[in-house]
Design an enzyme around this catalytic site. Structure first.
Site, PDB file in Angstrom:
ATOM      1  N   GLU A   1       0.799  -0.782   0.067  1.00 45.46           N
ATOM      2  CA  GLU A   1      -0.199   0.307  -0.306  1.00 45.46           C
ATOM      3  C   GLU A   1       0.780   1.249   0.205  1.00 45.46           C
ATOM      4  O   GLU A   1       0.572   1.957  -0.400  1.00 45.46           O
ATOM      5  CB  GLU A   1      -0.930   0.064   1.019  1.00 45.46           C
ATOM      6  CG  GLU A   1      -2.207  -0.658   1.362  1.00 45.46           C
ATOM      7  CD  GLU A   1      -3.211  -0.524   0.009  1.00 45.46           C
ATOM      8  OE1 GLU A   1      -3.543   0.912   0.006  1.00 45.46           O
ATOM      9  OE2 GLU A   1      -3.560  -1.159  -0.313  1.00 45.46           O
TER      10      GLU A   1
ATOM     11  N   GLU B   1       2.319   1.674  -3.564  1.00 47.66           N
ATOM     12  CA  GLU B   1       0.734   2.120  -4.335  1.00 47.66           C
ATOM     13  C   GLU B   1       0.413   3.402  -4.168  1.00 47.66           C
ATOM     14  O   GLU B   1       0.345   4.115  -4.989  1.00 47.66           O
ATOM     15  CB  GLU B   1      -0.506   1.585  -4.148  1.00 47.66           C
ATOM     16  CG  GLU B   1      -0.767  -0.321  -4.312  1.00 47.66           C
ATOM     17  CD  GLU B   1      -1.021  -1.476  -4.563  1.00 47.66           C
ATOM     18  OE1 GLU B   1      -1.492  -1.878  -5.010  1.00 47.66           O
ATOM     19  OE2 GLU B   1      -2.467  -0.119  -3.626  1.00 47.66           O
ATOM     20  N   GLU B   2       0.437   4.210  -3.200  1.00 42.08           N
ATOM     21  CA  GLU B   2       0.122   5.426  -2.788  1.00 42.08           C
ATOM     22  C   GLU B   2       0.859   6.270  -2.898  1.00 42.08           C
ATOM     23  O   GLU B   2       0.686   7.574  -3.015  1.00 42.08           O
ATOM     24  CB  GLU B   2      -0.712   5.538  -1.549  1.00 42.08           C
ATOM     25  CG  GLU B   2      -1.983   4.796  -1.613  1.00 42.08           C
ATOM     26  CD  GLU B   2      -2.140   5.096   0.090  1.00 42.08           C
ATOM     27  OE1 GLU B   2      -2.507   5.883   0.527  1.00 42.08           O
ATOM     28  OE2 GLU B   2      -3.779   4.522   0.369  1.00 42.08           O
TER      29      GLU B   2
END
Length: 199
Positions: free
Chosen positions: A79, A82-83
């Site tokens: 995550e 991805e962010e």
């Protein structure tokens, strides 16, 4: 589809246990007394990370939901990449937030696990669909600003404590152990005990 069988099963005492995308499970307790069959899952698991980005109105740590069968540390690393575009490695658990009747979990319970990560890269290439800005901030500044969420302030203070006094007093590290089920393993998160000298 076999959904027509549900009506016939219900006439024999079967009740709905749970439904997922492509199937429904009905159950009938055959033993004595009330059913001891565990209920279906009632929680979603999300993970936040000790890296910071800005949402529409406040600075906060990035986060996201674990995929089914995904370990907490793997969720954190995936995550955050991805962010933010930052590659990292999992170090420990810092804290857990539990909230019931969560609107984002269809009214079920939500558990958010806050992890400590170490960055492997520092260049930011953030997801413009999830945040307005993403940047590295000094923890002391983040712990004092009013432009953040209460959980971000508290975790920032916890991280400052760890940096000043050592993370061994706050970290819950992961140890993989063999499960009682043959060939399976589980992850145990716990505080490491101090090493005692051998005599």
């Amino acid at each position: 589809m076999l959904s027509r069988c549900a009506a016939a099963a219900s006439t024999h005492g079967f009740t709905f246990h749970h439904a997922k995308h492509d199937h429904t499970v009905l159950a009938l307790w055959m033993g004595e007394g009330e059913s001891r069959l565990p209920g279906f899952a009632t929680h979603q698991i999300g993970v936040r990370f000790a890296l910071v980005f800005q949402t529409k109105n406040a600075w906060k740590f990035p986060g996201g939901l674990s995929d089914p069968g995904e370990n907490i540390g793997a969720t954190a690393v995936r995550e955050v990449y991805e962010e933010t575009g930052v590659r990292s490695e999992f170090r420990s658990l810092l804290s857990i937030r539990q909230q019931h009747n969560h609107p984002g979990a269809f009214g079920m319970s939500d558990m958010y696990i806050i992890c400590r990560l170490s960055p492997l890269t520092y260049d930011i290439n953030f997801c413009t669909q999830e945040c307005l800005r993403c940047e590295w901030l000094p923890l002391a500044e983040l712990a004092q600003t009013n432009a953040t969420t209460p959980i971000t302030t508290r975790i920032s203070r916890l991280l400052l404590h760890g940096l000043e006094r050592g993370f061994d007093s706050i970290d819950l590290t992961m140890e993989e152990l063999p499960a009682v089920y043959s060939g399976m393993f589980y992850q145990l998160y716990h505080r490491q005990l101090p090493q005692t000298p051998k005599s």
